[in-house]
Design a protein around this motif. Structure first.
Motif, PDB file in Angstrom:
ATOM      1  N   THR A  97       0.828  -1.196   0.000  1.00 51.89           N
ATOM      2  CA  THR A  97       0.000   0.000   0.000  1.00 51.89           C
ATOM      3  C   THR A  97       0.871   1.258   0.000  1.00 51.89           C
ATOM      4  OG1 THR A  97      -1.685   1.246   1.228  1.00 51.89           O
ATOM      5  CG2 THR A  97      -0.129  -0.023   2.531  1.00 51.89           C
ATOM      6  N   PRO A  98       0.400   2.324  -0.660  1.00 47.14           N
ATOM      7  CA  PRO A  98       1.117   3.601  -0.585  1.00 47.14           C
ATOM      8  C   PRO A  98       0.742   4.402   0.653  1.00 47.14           C
ATOM      9  CG  PRO A  98      -0.728   3.811  -2.089  1.00 47.14           C
ATOM     10  CD  PRO A  98      -0.690   2.360  -1.657  1.00 47.14           C
ATOM     11  N   GLU A  99      -0.253   3.935   1.407  1.00 46.52           N
ATOM     12  CA  GLU A  99      -0.707   4.661   2.589  1.00 46.52           C
ATOM     13  C   GLU A  99       0.273   4.460   3.754  1.00 46.52           C
ATOM     14  OE1 GLU A  99      -3.186   6.695   2.238  1.00 46.52           O
ATOM     15  OE2 GLU A  99      -3.376   5.953   0.185  1.00 46.52           O
ATOM     16  N   GLY A 133       5.460   4.650   2.600  1.00 47.50           N
ATOM     17  CA  GLY A 133       5.462   3.789   1.427  1.00 47.50           C
ATOM     18  C   GLY A 133       6.834   3.716   0.785  1.00 47.50           C
ATOM     19  N   LEU A 158       6.070  -1.134  -3.774  1.00 49.63           N
ATOM     20  CA  LEU A 158       4.950  -0.361  -4.288  1.00 49.63           C
ATOM     21  C   LEU A 158       4.691  -0.690  -5.758  1.00 49.63           C
ATOM     22  CD1 LEU A 158       6.052   3.072  -2.816  1.00 49.63           C
ATOM     23  CD2 LEU A 158       3.948   1.879  -2.180  1.00 49.63           C
ATOM     24  N   ASP A 161       2.994   2.915 -10.419  1.00 47.85           N
ATOM     25  CA  ASP A 161       2.302   4.212 -10.405  1.00 47.85           C
ATOM     26  C   ASP A 161       2.341   4.844  -9.020  1.00 47.85           C
ATOM     27  OD1 ASP A 161       1.754   3.993 -13.078  1.00 47.85           O
ATOM     28  OD2 ASP A 161      -0.367   3.475 -12.828  1.00 47.85           O
ATOM     29  N   ASP A 162       2.166   4.027  -7.976  1.00 41.75           N
ATOM     30  CA  ASP A 162       2.202   4.554  -6.606  1.00 41.75           C
ATOM     31  C   ASP A 162       3.617   5.033  -6.258  1.00 41.75           C
ATOM     32  OD1 ASP A 162      -0.500   4.116  -6.026  1.00 41.75           O
ATOM     33  OD2 ASP A 162      -0.118   2.059  -5.371  1.00 41.75           O
ATOM     34  N   ARG A 165       4.243   8.367  -7.955  1.00 41.73           N
ATOM     35  CA  ARG A 165       3.499   9.465  -7.310  1.00 41.73           C
ATOM     36  C   ARG A 165       4.156   9.865  -5.990  1.00 41.73           C
ATOM     37  NH1 ARG A 165      -0.353   9.202  -3.458  1.00 41.73           N
ATOM     38  NH2 ARG A 165      -0.746   6.981  -3.819  1.00 41.73           N
ATOM     39  N   LEU A 166       4.540   8.894  -5.169  1.00 37.13           N
ATOM     40  CA  LEU A 166       5.125   9.220  -3.871  1.00 37.13           C
ATOM     41  C   LEU A 166       6.494   9.881  -4.025  1.00 37.13           C
ATOM     42  CD1 LEU A 166       4.213   6.241  -1.507  1.00 37.13           C
ATOM     43  CD2 LEU A 166       2.955   8.340  -1.992  1.00 37.13           C
TER      44      LEU A 166
END
Length: 270
Positions: A97-99, A133, A158, A161-162, A165-166
């Motif tokens: 998860t990116p969270e 993440g 990850l 795409d995640d 983004r991060l």
């Protein structure tokens, strides 16, 4: 741990795992050296000690508070600048998860402000929620197991795409930080420059490198980012980590914008 890990740090990490096991018992599933220790780039006197613990399920608040009390610097002195500890549930570590998804975050040390958060809701969004993440991605690649299965099995990477983004979120966060005005050396600007190099290298090559190695990797590449000014800036930033004069805030910000533009194809906001 790497053979180059200093003996005082080895003893500290052993003691940390023992204390965590005494507090968490069977709930403790793994302990991992992250950050500079995981990347075999620990710099005595400068580096933090980054550790990730994995627990089987959600931590009771009382247990979490006891863990903090037993691991804070006043109870277990950290031989480095400070300890940055994060505790994740096993399912979060394996999820990709990116969270943020953490149970406890503790910052403590002789040269580090004490800070504790019991879950992401206590973490101010202005301080960045992208770190976790990205840290788990680095752990997946390079974490060193102190207890439990190999880090590559304990932490999922990850999705592309995640990750993208991060990494961009992190670059924009660094750009938004205040910097000294004028053409004067800015302590900490060297980390901004080398952190941008590491972000660029990860997205362009698929590998997490230590900051200094990432700076050298970037200047070895050909392309629009690499010119005489870039080479000088990166070399100055590397030297600043050993006591040299850091670059100016203006130079660091200009480089960060160039990296962000290269990775997005869109000019970065000033």
């Amino acid at each position: 741990m790497s053979w180059s890990t200093p003996e005082p740090l080895r003893r500290y990490l052993t003691d940390l795992v023992t204390v965590a096991g005494n507090v968490l018992g069977a709930e403790l599933c793994g302990a991992y050296a992250a950050g500079s220790v995981g990347l075999s780039a620990y710099h005595p006197g400068r580096s933090d000690v980054d550790v990730a613990l994995i627990c089987a399920g959600p931590l009771d608040r009382r247990v979490a508070e006891e863990l903090v009390a037993r691991l804070r610097h006043e109870a277990l002195p950290c031989p480095a600048r400070g300890l940055e500890l994060v505790v994740y549930r096993r399912e979060v570590a394996r999820s990709g998860t990116p969270e943020p998804g953490f149970e406890v975050e503790l910052n403590t040390g002789a040269r580090m402000d004490f800070r504790v958060s019991y879950g992401p809701a206590q973490r101010p969004s202005a301080d960045g929620l992208f770190w976790y993440g990205l840290d788990r991605s680095i752990l997946h690649q390079s974490g060193q197991a102190l207890l439990g299965p190999p880090a590559a099995d304990a932490f999922a990477d990850l999705a592309p795409d995640d990750l993208h983004r991060l990494v961009l979120d992190a670059l924009r966060w660094w750009l938004a930080r205040p910097t000294p005005a004028g053409e004067v050396p800015a302590p900490g600007a060297e980390d901004a420059v080398l952190g941008a190099c590491r972000s660029w290298v990860r997205l362009r090559t698929g590998i997490w490198l230590p900051k200094v190695a990432a700076g050298r990797r970037l200047v070895d590449e050909s392309g629009p980012l690499v010119d005489v000014d870039t080479i000088e800036l990166v070399e100055r930033s590397i030297a600043a980590r050993d006591g040299g004069v850091p670059p100016t805030g203006a130079a660091a910000r200009a480089f960060q914008r160039r990296v962000l533009t290269d990775l997005t194809g869109t000019p970065a906001d000033r």
